[in-house]
Design an enzyme around this catalytic site. Sequence first.
Site, PDB file in Angstrom:
ATOM      1  N   ALA A   1       0.786  -1.058   0.132  1.00 44.99           N
ATOM      2  CA  ALA A   1      -0.067   0.048   0.062  1.00 44.99           C
ATOM      3  C   ALA A   1       0.808   1.294  -0.067  1.00 44.99           C
ATOM      4  CB  ALA A   1      -0.898   0.044   1.338  1.00 44.99           C
ATOM      5  N   TYR A   2       2.088   1.203   0.504  1.00 41.42           N
ATOM      6  CA  TYR A   2       2.710   2.295   0.659  1.00 41.42           C
ATOM      7  C   TYR A   2       3.602   2.751  -0.847  1.00 41.42           C
ATOM      8  CZ  TYR A   2       2.838   1.432   5.657  1.00 41.42           C
ATOM      9  OH  TYR A   2       2.606   1.346   7.009  1.00 41.42           O
TER      10      TYR A   2
END
Length: 105
Positions: free
Chosen positions: A26-27
Site C-alpha cells: 500500500a505504501y
Amino acid sequence: IKPNDVARCCRAALGAGYPHVDTAEAYRNEAGVGEALKGATPRPFVTSKLWPGNPDWKQAPKSFDDAVAQCEKANVALGFPPDLYLIHGPFSGGPEHRLAQWTAL
C-alpha cells in the site's frame, strides 16, 4: 513519501543509523527500498505487508493465489525476501479470506 524519493530517504535513514525499514504494498515503496538497500551492510531488518483489499473501498479481498503472487512481487521489488511479512490490517472479506491470506504467507 513519493515513490521517486523513497531510495534517497531510505539511504538517509540508514546513514542516520535506522535499524529497521518498513515497507508495504500500500505504501508503494518496496522498489525504492530495494534500490536503497542494494549492497547495504549490515542490511537493516525489513518488514513488508500484504494489502488484503478493503471492502469499504470496493476492493475484493485477496485470495490465496493473490497473496502468494503479491509476496513474490515484494521479493522481486526488494531484491530479497523481507525479514517479516504481515497482512496490512487483516480486515478484508471475512474469516475465510483472512485464513487464505494467512495460509499463503
